[in-house]
Design a protein around this motif. Structure first.
Motif, PDB file in Angstrom:
ATOM      1  N   HIS A  55       9.526  -7.912   1.463  1.00  0.00           N
ATOM      2  CA  HIS A  55       8.153  -8.399   1.503  1.00  0.00           C
ATOM      3  C   HIS A  55       7.994  -9.733   0.780  1.00  0.00           C
ATOM      4  CE1 HIS A  55       7.615  -4.099   2.246  1.00  0.00           C
ATOM      5  NE2 HIS A  55       6.471  -4.405   2.800  1.00  0.00           N
ATOM      6  N   PRO A  73       4.123   4.928   5.692  1.00  0.00           N
ATOM      7  CA  PRO A  73       4.481   6.303   6.049  1.00  0.00           C
ATOM      8  C   PRO A  73       5.359   6.999   5.013  1.00  0.00           C
ATOM      9  CG  PRO A  73       5.714   4.740   7.379  1.00  0.00           C
ATOM     10  CD  PRO A  73       4.731   3.942   6.585  1.00  0.00           C
ATOM     11  N   VAL A  74       5.983   6.235   4.126  1.00  0.00           N
ATOM     12  CA  VAL A  74       6.873   6.877   3.142  1.00  0.00           C
ATOM     13  C   VAL A  74       6.380   6.695   1.702  1.00  0.00           C
ATOM     14  CG1 VAL A  74       8.938   6.808   4.574  1.00  0.00           C
ATOM     15  CG2 VAL A  74       8.379   4.832   3.180  1.00  0.00           C
ATOM     16  N   CYS A 100      11.755   2.258   1.657  1.00  0.00           N
ATOM     17  CA  CYS A 100      11.085   1.425   2.678  1.00  0.00           C
ATOM     18  C   CYS A 100      11.848   1.445   4.010  1.00  0.00           C
ATOM     19  CB  CYS A 100      10.981  -0.012   2.168  1.00  0.00           C
ATOM     20  SG  CYS A 100      10.218  -1.138   3.357  1.00  0.00           S
TER      21      CYS A 100
HETATM   22  S1  SF4 Z   1       7.927   1.603   4.803  1.00  0.00           S
HETATM   23 FE1  SF4 Z   1       8.061  -0.457   3.967  1.00  0.00          FE
HETATM   24  S2  SF4 Z   1       7.472  -1.818   5.656  1.00  0.00           S
HETATM   25 FE2  SF4 Z   1       6.804   0.294   6.201  1.00  0.00          FE
HETATM   26  S3  SF4 Z   1       4.696   0.422   5.474  1.00  0.00           S
HETATM   27 FE3  SF4 Z   1       5.990   1.164   3.807  1.00  0.00          FE
HETATM   28  S4  SF4 Z   1       6.388  -0.647   2.509  1.00  0.00           S
HETATM   29 FE4  SF4 Z   1       5.612  -1.378   4.491  1.00  0.00          FE
END
Ligand code: SF4
Ligand code: SF4
Length: 186
Positions: A55, A73-74, A100
Motif C-alpha cells: 500500500h 476480507p481478512v 493481506c
Molecule cells: S487483504 Fe489487503 S488489499 Fe485486500 S482489503 Fe485487506 S488490506 Fe486491502
C-alpha cells in the motif's frame, strides 16, 4: 504394486525429475536463455496497470472512517486514532502483510483516496512482526495521485492540517521517519 515395483517406479520418476531439472540448468547457463533473474540485483518490470503491490497511504489526509478496514476480507488493517473526520490524528494505521491478499478491496471505499496499492512488493523479514507495516509513521506516501485526491490534498494544505497533524502525531508519541527509498523495497 510389489515392493520392488514401487522402488523402481521411485527411481524412474526421480531420474525423470533430475533430467528435467538438469535440462533447464544447462539451458540457463546461456544468458539469452535465462528464466530466472538474480533478484535483488535484477528486477522484473512492473505492469503498472495490473500490478498490486504494498500500500501507499497519506496519513494526514486519512479521516479515520475505518471503511477500508471494514472492507478488508481478512481484517488485516488496524486503525487507532484520536478524533474523527478531517482533524483525526492517526496513532496507528498498520497493515499485516502476512494476512493481506492484495485484493485491493480496501481502496475503493476510501472517501479521501488516501490509500492505494502501489508498486513496491518487497518486504523481507524474519518474524511475523516484520510483515506489519506501520503506515502512521509516515513511510510509503502515495506516489501517483488522482484529481480528487489532489483536490483534497490542497484543501488540507490550505487549512494547515498537514502541518498541524504532523505536530499532533508527534505530541501523541507517534514516531515519524522520512520517506523510505522505494528502490530499497521493491
Ligand atoms: S487483504 Fe489487503 S488489499 Fe485486500 S482489503 Fe485487506 S488490506 Fe486491502
Ligand atoms: S477508508 Fe480512507 S479515510 Fe477511511 S480510514 Fe481508511 S484510509 Fe482512512
Amino acid at each position: 504394486m510389489s515392493y520392488l515395483g514401487n522402488l523402481m517406479a521411485g527411481i524412474r520418476t526421480t531420474c525423470q525429475g533430475l533430467k528435467l531439472t538438469s535440462t533447464y540448468m544447462i539451458r540457463n547457463v546461456k544468458p539469452s536463455n535465462r528464466f530466472a533473474l538474480e533478484y535483488p540485483f535484477e528486477k522484473l518490470d512492473i505492469d503498472k496497470v495490473t500490478h498490486r503491490g504494498l500500500h501507499e497511504y497519506d496519513v494526514d489526509r486519512c479521516i479515520s472512517c475505518s471503511l477500508c478496514a471494514k472492507a478488508c476480507p481478512v481484517d488485516c488493517i488496524y486503525i487507532e486514532s484520536v478524533g474523527k473526520g478531517k482533524k483525526a490524528i492517526m496513532t496507528r494505521f498498520e497493515v499485516d502483510y502476512s494476512k493481506c491478499l492484495f485484493c485491493a478491496l480496501c481502496v475503493p471505499p476510501c472517501p479521501s483516496e488516501c490509500i492505494v496499492l502501489g508498486e513496491r512488493y518487497s518486504l523481507p523479514g524474519h518474524t511475523r512482526d516484520d510483515m506489519i507495516v506501520k503506515f502512521h509513521e509516515g513511510g510509503f506516501p502515495i506516489q501517483v495521485t488522482s484529481e480528487h485526491a489532489d483536490g483534497m490534498a490542497k484543501e488540507f494544505q490550505d487549512e494547515g492540517l498537514y502541518a498541524s497533524k504532523k505536530k499532533e502525531r508527534a505530541d501523541h508519541g507517534v514516531p515519524t521517519h522520512e520517506e523510505q527509498d522505494p528502490a530499497q523495497r521493491r
